[in-house]
Enzyme design. Sequence first.
Site, PDB file in Angstrom:
ATOM      1  N   GLY A  57      21.861 -61.511  56.439  1.00 50.79           N
ATOM      2  CA  GLY A  57      21.603 -61.048  55.078  1.00 50.79           C
ATOM      3  C   GLY A  57      21.439 -62.150  54.051  1.00 50.79           C
ATOM      4  O   GLY A  57      20.904 -61.931  52.976  1.00 50.79           O
ATOM      5  N   ASP A  96      32.966 -58.354  51.296  1.00 51.91           N
ATOM      6  CA  ASP A  96      33.308 -56.936  51.325  1.00 51.91           C
ATOM      7  C   ASP A  96      34.788 -56.806  51.690  1.00 51.91           C
ATOM      8  O   ASP A  96      35.653 -57.011  50.847  1.00 51.91           O
ATOM      9  CB  ASP A  96      32.372 -56.256  52.329  1.00 51.91           C
ATOM     10  CG  ASP A  96      32.439 -54.749  52.305  1.00 51.91           C
ATOM     11  OD1 ASP A  96      32.531 -54.178  51.215  1.00 51.91           O
ATOM     12  OD2 ASP A  96      32.382 -54.140  53.385  1.00 51.91           O
ATOM     13  N   LYS A  99      32.555 -57.351  46.345  1.00 56.95           N
ATOM     14  CA  LYS A  99      33.018 -55.973  46.196  1.00 56.95           C
ATOM     15  C   LYS A  99      34.535 -55.967  46.336  1.00 56.95           C
ATOM     16  O   LYS A  99      35.064 -55.613  47.387  1.00 56.95           O
ATOM     17  CB  LYS A  99      32.425 -55.155  47.356  1.00 56.95           C
ATOM     18  CG  LYS A  99      31.442 -54.071  46.961  1.00 56.95           C
ATOM     19  CD  LYS A  99      31.227 -53.126  48.112  1.00 56.95           C
ATOM     20  CE  LYS A  99      29.974 -53.427  48.880  1.00 56.95           C
ATOM     21  NZ  LYS A  99      29.718 -52.437  49.958  1.00 56.95           N
ATOM     22  N   VAL A 117      25.186 -51.262  49.157  1.00 55.53           N
ATOM     23  CA  VAL A 117      23.962 -51.743  48.515  1.00 55.53           C
ATOM     24  C   VAL A 117      22.987 -52.340  49.532  1.00 55.53           C
ATOM     25  O   VAL A 117      23.389 -52.789  50.606  1.00 55.53           O
ATOM     26  CB  VAL A 117      24.279 -52.796  47.434  1.00 55.53           C
ATOM     27  CG1 VAL A 117      24.975 -52.151  46.251  1.00 55.53           C
ATOM     28  CG2 VAL A 117      25.117 -53.942  47.996  1.00 55.53           C
ATOM     29  N   ASP A 130      20.805 -55.285  54.221  1.00 56.47           N
ATOM     30  CA  ASP A 130      20.113 -54.234  54.960  1.00 56.47           C
ATOM     31  C   ASP A 130      20.954 -52.986  55.135  1.00 56.47           C
ATOM     32  O   ASP A 130      22.174 -52.995  54.989  1.00 56.47           O
ATOM     33  CB  ASP A 130      19.760 -54.732  56.367  1.00 56.47           C
ATOM     34  CG  ASP A 130      20.989 -54.807  57.272  1.00 56.47           C
ATOM     35  OD1 ASP A 130      21.964 -55.483  56.888  1.00 56.47           O
ATOM     36  OD2 ASP A 130      20.993 -54.153  58.333  1.00 56.47           O
ATOM     37  N   ARG A 161      15.658 -55.157  53.435  1.00 52.22           N
ATOM     38  CA  ARG A 161      15.968 -56.556  53.082  1.00 52.22           C
ATOM     39  C   ARG A 161      14.932 -57.132  52.120  1.00 52.22           C
ATOM     40  O   ARG A 161      15.208 -58.074  51.396  1.00 52.22           O
ATOM     41  CB  ARG A 161      15.996 -57.423  54.350  1.00 52.22           C
ATOM     42  CG  ARG A 161      17.118 -57.086  55.326  1.00 52.22           C
ATOM     43  CD  ARG A 161      17.214 -58.195  56.370  1.00 52.22           C
ATOM     44  NE  ARG A 161      17.976 -57.833  57.561  1.00 52.22           N
ATOM     45  CZ  ARG A 161      19.293 -57.988  57.684  1.00 52.22           C
ATOM     46  NH1 ARG A 161      19.995 -58.447  56.669  1.00 52.22           N
ATOM     47  NH2 ARG A 161      19.905 -57.673  58.805  1.00 52.22           N
TER      48      ARG A 161
HETATM   49  P1  IMP Z   1      33.288 -58.265  55.490  1.00 50.63           P
HETATM   50  O1  IMP Z   1      33.571 -58.957  54.175  1.00 50.63           O
HETATM   51  O2  IMP Z   1      33.914 -58.927  56.667  1.00 50.63           O
HETATM   52  O3  IMP Z   1      33.598 -56.810  55.410  1.00 50.63           O
HETATM   53  O4  IMP Z   1      31.768 -58.341  55.852  1.00 50.63           O
HETATM   54  C1  IMP Z   1      30.789 -58.630  54.976  1.00 50.63           C
HETATM   55  C2  IMP Z   1      29.480 -58.366  55.685  1.00 50.63           C
HETATM   56  O5  IMP Z   1      29.276 -56.952  55.838  1.00 50.63           O
HETATM   57  C3  IMP Z   1      28.354 -58.868  54.844  1.00 50.63           C
HETATM   58  O6  IMP Z   1      27.997 -60.183  55.181  1.00 50.63           O
HETATM   59  C4  IMP Z   1      27.263 -57.862  55.130  1.00 50.63           C
HETATM   60  O7  IMP Z   1      26.548 -58.277  56.282  1.00 50.63           O
HETATM   61  C5  IMP Z   1      27.982 -56.589  55.441  1.00 50.63           C
HETATM   62  N1  IMP Z   1      28.069 -55.703  54.241  1.00 50.63           N
HETATM   63  C6  IMP Z   1      29.176 -55.424  53.535  1.00 50.63           C
HETATM   64  N2  IMP Z   1      28.922 -54.601  52.501  1.00 50.63           N
HETATM   65  C7  IMP Z   1      27.592 -54.354  52.552  1.00 50.63           C
HETATM   66  C8  IMP Z   1      26.696 -53.570  51.732  1.00 50.63           C
HETATM   67  O8  IMP Z   1      27.056 -52.931  50.722  1.00 50.63           O
HETATM   68  N3  IMP Z   1      25.405 -53.555  52.117  1.00 50.63           N
HETATM   69  C9  IMP Z   1      24.934 -54.252  53.190  1.00 50.63           C
HETATM   70  N4  IMP Z   1      25.731 -55.004  53.982  1.00 50.63           N
HETATM   71  C10 IMP Z   1      27.048 -55.054  53.667  1.00 50.63           C
HETATM   72 MG    MG Z   2      26.640 -60.664  56.706  1.00 50.09          MG
END
Ligand code: IMP
Ligand code: MG
Length: 187
Positions: A49, A107, A135, A157, A163, A169
Amino acid sequence: MGSRPSPRDDIERILVTEQQLEAALDRLAESLTREVGGADPILIGVLGGVFVFLADLVRRLDFALEVDFIDAESYGEDTEAGELKIMKDVDCEIRGRHVVIVDDILDTGQTLSALVRMLQERGPASLRTCVLLDKPARRVIEFEADYVGVRIPNVFVVGYGLDFAQRYRNLPFVGVLRPELYDKRRT
Ligand code: IMP
Ligand code: MG
């Protein structure tokens, strides 16, 4: 050719406009220039991403740097934090270097915190993190990025590299999908 389906048709609303993205990129570039501009850093993008964000970011950085990529995924939310599946590791030697991990969105925090722990073991001179979107409401692990572009609410989002099922994307803004399209995946 007639009418072709556009990814825009699936967007309920735009959350971060192109102008807001530009402003966030300018701010991030300024901070990075100030803090690692003389350090010949390695920017490590987390695939996939990040490709749009990183491309726009590095073109605002007028100093010597390297770019590398890693493809990693944290295991499911029930497993121990820190378990990381590496699909593609970086090619560069990290020891003694100033490293900035760059990701599209922070996230739950699991991926970045696990990546930081893993790369830290390789002995970088410094290790920072930079994300376009944050987030905070979704966090399951205490983790903050050093550089944050835009804080957003707890919505799924797409666009500007992000994506849903590998689509969207290419949208030039960050938008919220129409709920009927993502409801089944996230709340
Ligand atoms: P986390 O912080 O380990 O949960 O993972 C983050 C990854 O989850 C990001 O790099 C994205 O690839 C994916 N991700 C998390 N939230 C979103 C979103 O709202 N849209 C698209 N991909 C997301
Ligand atoms: Mg990612």
